[in-house]
Design a protein around this motif. Structure first.
Motif, PDB file in Angstrom:
ATOM      1  N   LYS A 283       0.826  -1.209   0.000  1.00  9.48           N
ATOM      2  CA  LYS A 283       0.000   0.000   0.000  1.00  9.48           C
ATOM      3  C   LYS A 283       0.859   1.257   0.000  1.00  9.48           C
ATOM      4  CE  LYS A 283      -4.167  -1.849   2.208  1.00  9.48           C
ATOM      5  NZ  LYS A 283      -5.054  -1.766   3.391  1.00  9.48           N
ATOM      6  N   LYS A 284       1.922   1.231   0.771  1.00  7.04           N
ATOM      7  CA  LYS A 284       2.795   2.400   0.838  1.00  7.04           C
ATOM      8  C   LYS A 284       3.484   2.657  -0.500  1.00  7.04           C
ATOM      9  CE  LYS A 284       5.100   3.105   4.630  1.00  7.04           C
ATOM     10  NZ  LYS A 284       6.115   3.072   5.717  1.00  7.04           N
ATOM     11  N   SER A 285       3.785   1.585  -1.233  1.00  2.00           N
ATOM     12  CA  SER A 285       4.510   1.712  -2.499  1.00  2.00           C
ATOM     13  C   SER A 285       3.641   2.211  -3.640  1.00  2.00           C
ATOM     14  CB  SER A 285       5.127   0.358  -2.885  1.00  2.00           C
ATOM     15  OG  SER A 285       6.018  -0.093  -1.901  1.00  2.00           O
ATOM     16  N   VAL A 286       2.371   1.786  -3.665  1.00  2.00           N
ATOM     17  CA  VAL A 286       1.523   2.102  -4.826  1.00  2.00           C
ATOM     18  C   VAL A 286       0.235   2.826  -4.442  1.00  2.00           C
ATOM     19  CG1 VAL A 286       2.427   0.220  -6.236  1.00  2.00           C
ATOM     20  CG2 VAL A 286       0.475  -0.208  -4.735  1.00  2.00           C
ATOM     21  N   CYS A 287       0.215   3.492  -3.286  1.00  2.00           N
ATOM     22  CA  CYS A 287      -0.969   4.269  -2.927  1.00  2.00           C
ATOM     23  C   CYS A 287      -1.104   5.459  -3.884  1.00  2.00           C
ATOM     24  CB  CYS A 287      -0.891   4.750  -1.482  1.00  2.00           C
ATOM     25  SG  CYS A 287       0.400   5.976  -1.179  1.00  2.00           S
ATOM     26  N   ASN A 288      -2.307   5.989  -4.003  1.00  2.00           N
ATOM     27  CA  ASN A 288      -2.575   7.074  -4.953  1.00  2.00           C
ATOM     28  C   ASN A 288      -1.701   8.294  -4.703  1.00  2.00           C
ATOM     29  OD1 ASN A 288      -4.438   5.592  -6.306  1.00  2.00           O
ATOM     30  ND2 ASN A 288      -6.227   6.725  -5.595  1.00  2.00           N
ATOM     31  N   ALA A 289      -1.510   8.635  -3.430  1.00  2.00           N
ATOM     32  CA  ALA A 289      -0.711   9.820  -3.104  1.00  2.00           C
ATOM     33  C   ALA A 289       0.720   9.676  -3.607  1.00  2.00           C
ATOM     34  CB  ALA A 289      -0.724  10.055  -1.598  1.00  2.00           C
ATOM     35  N   ARG A 290       1.280   8.495  -3.456  1.00  2.64           N
ATOM     36  CA  ARG A 290       2.668   8.291  -3.889  1.00  2.64           C
ATOM     37  C   ARG A 290       2.786   8.221  -5.409  1.00  2.64           C
ATOM     38  NH1 ARG A 290       6.883   4.570  -4.406  1.00  2.64           N
ATOM     39  NH2 ARG A 290       8.814   5.388  -3.503  1.00  2.64           N
ATOM     40  N   LEU A 291       1.837   7.555  -6.059  1.00  2.00           N
ATOM     41  CA  LEU A 291       1.878   7.480  -7.516  1.00  2.00           C
ATOM     42  C   LEU A 291       1.685   8.862  -8.143  1.00  2.00           C
ATOM     43  CD1 LEU A 291      -0.082   4.192  -8.314  1.00  2.00           C
ATOM     44  CD2 LEU A 291       2.384   4.544  -8.072  1.00  2.00           C
ATOM     45  N   ALA A 292       0.828   9.675  -7.525  1.00  2.00           N
ATOM     46  CA  ALA A 292       0.637  11.048  -8.015  1.00  2.00           C
ATOM     47  C   ALA A 292       1.934  11.837  -7.886  1.00  2.00           C
ATOM     48  CB  ALA A 292      -0.481  11.730  -7.240  1.00  2.00           C
ATOM     49  N   TYR A 293       2.610  11.653  -6.761  1.00  2.00           N
ATOM     50  CA  TYR A 293       3.898  12.315  -6.538  1.00  2.00           C
ATOM     51  C   TYR A 293       4.915  11.904  -7.599  1.00  2.00           C
ATOM     52  CZ  TYR A 293       8.394  13.275  -4.278  1.00  2.00           C
ATOM     53  OH  TYR A 293       9.678  13.693  -4.002  1.00  2.00           O
ATOM     54  N   LEU A 294       4.977  10.617  -7.904  1.00  2.00           N
ATOM     55  CA  LEU A 294       5.915  10.121  -8.907  1.00  2.00           C
ATOM     56  C   LEU A 294       5.558  10.648 -10.294  1.00  2.00           C
ATOM     57  CD1 LEU A 294       6.222   6.409  -7.692  1.00  2.00           C
ATOM     58  CD2 LEU A 294       7.863   8.273  -7.347  1.00  2.00           C
ATOM     59  N   ALA A 295       4.252  10.678 -10.612  1.00  2.00           N
ATOM     60  CA  ALA A 295       3.805  11.186 -11.914  1.00  2.00           C
ATOM     61  C   ALA A 295       4.151  12.662 -12.071  1.00  2.00           C
ATOM     62  CB  ALA A 295       2.298  10.975 -12.070  1.00  2.00           C
ATOM     63  N   ALA A 296       4.031  13.420 -10.972  1.00  2.00           N
ATOM     64  CA  ALA A 296       4.366  14.848 -11.014  1.00  2.00           C
ATOM     65  C   ALA A 296       5.867  15.040 -11.224  1.00  2.00           C
ATOM     66  CB  ALA A 296       3.922  15.528  -9.723  1.00  2.00           C
ATOM     67  N   ARG A 297       6.672  14.227 -10.581  1.00  2.00           N
ATOM     68  CA  ARG A 297       8.121  14.307 -10.752  1.00  2.00           C
ATOM     69  C   ARG A 297       8.522  14.008 -12.191  1.00  2.00           C
ATOM     70  NH1 ARG A 297      11.325  11.057  -9.022  1.00  2.00           N
ATOM     71  NH2 ARG A 297      13.126  12.351  -8.521  1.00  2.00           N
ATOM     72  N   LEU A 298       7.816  13.080 -12.824  1.00  2.00           N
ATOM     73  CA  LEU A 298       8.130  12.704 -14.204  1.00  2.00           C
ATOM     74  C   LEU A 298       7.513  13.652 -15.228  1.00  2.00           C
ATOM     75  CD1 LEU A 298       7.582   8.841 -13.855  1.00  2.00           C
ATOM     76  CD2 LEU A 298       9.776  10.056 -13.988  1.00  2.00           C
ATOM     77  N   GLY A 299       6.608  14.523 -14.777  1.00  2.00           N
ATOM     78  CA  GLY A 299       5.972  15.465 -15.696  1.00  2.00           C
ATOM     79  C   GLY A 299       5.043  14.815 -16.693  1.00  2.00           C
ATOM     80  N   LEU A 300       4.302  13.799 -16.269  1.00  2.00           N
ATOM     81  CA  LEU A 300       3.455  13.042 -17.193  1.00  2.00           C
ATOM     82  C   LEU A 300       2.215  13.814 -17.649  1.00  2.00           C
ATOM     83  CD1 LEU A 300       3.556   9.492 -15.547  1.00  2.00           C
ATOM     84  CD2 LEU A 300       4.876  10.333 -17.508  1.00  2.00           C
ATOM     85  N   TYR A 301       1.742  14.747 -16.824  1.00  2.00           N
ATOM     86  CA  TYR A 301       0.462  15.399 -17.132  1.00  2.00           C
ATOM     87  C   TYR A 301       0.526  16.198 -18.431  1.00  2.00           C
ATOM     88  CZ  TYR A 301      -3.844  18.065 -16.471  1.00  2.00           C
ATOM     89  OH  TYR A 301      -5.100  18.608 -16.631  1.00  2.00           O
ATOM     90  N   ARG A 302       1.671  16.719 -18.757  1.00  2.00           N
ATOM     91  CA  ARG A 302       1.785  17.557 -19.966  1.00  2.00           C
ATOM     92  C   ARG A 302       1.500  16.759 -21.241  1.00  2.00           C
ATOM     93  NH1 ARG A 302       8.206  18.544 -19.646  1.00  2.00           N
ATOM     94  NH2 ARG A 302       7.654  18.421 -17.433  1.00  2.00           N
ATOM     95  N   TYR A 303       1.587  15.425 -21.159  1.00  2.00           N
ATOM     96  CA  TYR A 303       1.374  14.592 -22.344  1.00  2.00           C
ATOM     97  C   TYR A 303      -0.050  14.038 -22.438  1.00  2.00           C
ATOM     98  CZ  TYR A 303       6.448  14.749 -22.043  1.00  2.00           C
ATOM     99  OH  TYR A 303       7.746  15.195 -21.945  1.00  2.00           O
ATOM    100  N   VAL A 304      -0.883  14.347 -21.469  1.00  2.00           N
ATOM    101  CA  VAL A 304      -2.243  13.807 -21.437  1.00  2.00           C
ATOM    102  C   VAL A 304      -3.147  14.585 -22.391  1.00  2.00           C
ATOM    103  CG1 VAL A 304      -4.264  13.345 -20.006  1.00  2.00           C
ATOM    104  CG2 VAL A 304      -1.966  13.028 -19.067  1.00  2.00           C
TER     105      VAL A 304
END
Length: 321
Positions: free
Chosen positions: A137-158
């Motif tokens: 849960k700690k590894s793949v919870c929504n809060a952590r995945l959102a944090y990782l997605a923000a670090r990678l800058g994924l939203y700009r490609y959506v």
């Protein structure tokens, strides 16, 4: 005779005139046919070009730009065999084109959970089921995945439409991430779309790999940064730790010591099942006051048991095992 001659001339003139009319009609018809063929050919060529142009423009508008596909593949360090999976994973429901990342998000959520569980299961054989669940849960919870997605800058490609409010919320969150803060201490709520996109990309890769979870883990283990997830310090039998409060209470009774007193030292509210706490315990013995802090736990009972267990371990003559 004169009348007969005039009549003959008149017939010849009529015949000649009729012949000219026929020839002129044939020539005119031929010219009209040629003109029509030329016009029709010109029309078809321009219509085809127009349709082709419209189709290309429509495809460019509805599909993901090649540069964006290449950029996301570089982030993932993976080249898709089926680019349509990547486009689907990066399509928000606001596009209203009958397709979005919802299905791939569902699959990616399950696939990431499985691969992370396998990783920790193999990493430390002494981890019990509860500890494995917490680590997953700690590894793949929504809060952590959102944090990782923000670090990678994924939203700009959506791909998305009319999402001004969402764009603003994502930018606020990404700005907080850029400041280098720990995602557990954010005051800005992580937009769900960031975790959704991360999971959708995992689902897309999983399908493209023909559902090979081992290869999926190879690609996503670095993206998930699982090395930052701390393994519990106490790896002894959970049965022993769970009974530590009762054992400490019984020991105090036999020794005529004071009853154990537990105090909550730290309680941190974190998103997605990450509320943790630390308890201390103290007892009055013949040699004076003994006090011990426990490890960080997710429930008051576990936190008190951890403190009691550590206190018992600190007593050299008490056989905890």
């Amino acid at each position: 005779m004169k009348h007969h001659f005039a009549h003959g001339v008149s017939d010849e003139v009529k015949m000649a005139f009729n012949l000219e009319v026929v020839v002129a009609t044939v020539v005119l018809a031929l010219l009209l046919h040629i003109f029509w063929r030329c016009c029709f050919s010109f029309y078809l060529n321009h219509v085809k070009k127009y349709i082709s142009s419209c189709s290309s423009s429509s495809a460019a508008a509805s599909g993901l730009e090649p540069s964006k596909i290449a950029a996301v593949e570089e982030i993932l360090n993976y080249t898709f065999k089926d680019k349509r999976l990547l486009e689907e994973a990066l399509t928000h429901s606001s596009c209203r084109e009958g397709i979005s990342y919802d299905r791939l998000e569902f699959l990616g959520d399950a696939a990431l959970g499985l691969t992370v569980a396998i990783h920790f299961f193999r990493l430390e054989p002494r981890l019990n089921s509860d500890q494995l669940t917490r680590l997953r849960k700690k590894s793949v919870c929504n809060a952590r995945l959102a944090y990782l997605a923000a670090r990678l800058g994924l939203y700009r490609y959506v791909r998305r439409k009319d999402t001004a409010i969402l764009n603003r919320n994502v930018k606020m969150y990404e700005d907080a991430v850029k400041q280098g803060n720990d995602h557990r201490n954010f005051t800005v709520r992580s937009p769900d779309i960031l975790a959704d996109v991360f999971e959708a990309l995992a689902g897309a890769v999983y399908v493209d790999l023909d559902f090979d979870s081992t290869k999926l883990w190879t690609i996503f283990k670095d993206l998930l940064m699982v090395d930052q997830i701390k393994i519990p310090k106490d790896l002894e039998s959970r049965k022993i730790i769970n009974g530590a409060q009762d054992k400490l209470y019984g020991l105090c009774g036999r020794k005529k010591w004071g009853k154990p007193i537990y105090t909550c030292l730290v309680k941190e509210g974190r998103p997605q099942h990450e509320t943790t706490m630390i308890y201390s315990v103290e007892i009055e013995t013949d040699d004076g006051l003994l006090r011990q802090e426990g490890d960080e736990k997710y429930t008051p009972r576990d936190a008190r048991n951890s403190a009691a267990y550590r206190l018992l371990r600190s007593l050299p003559k008490y056989p905890i095992m």
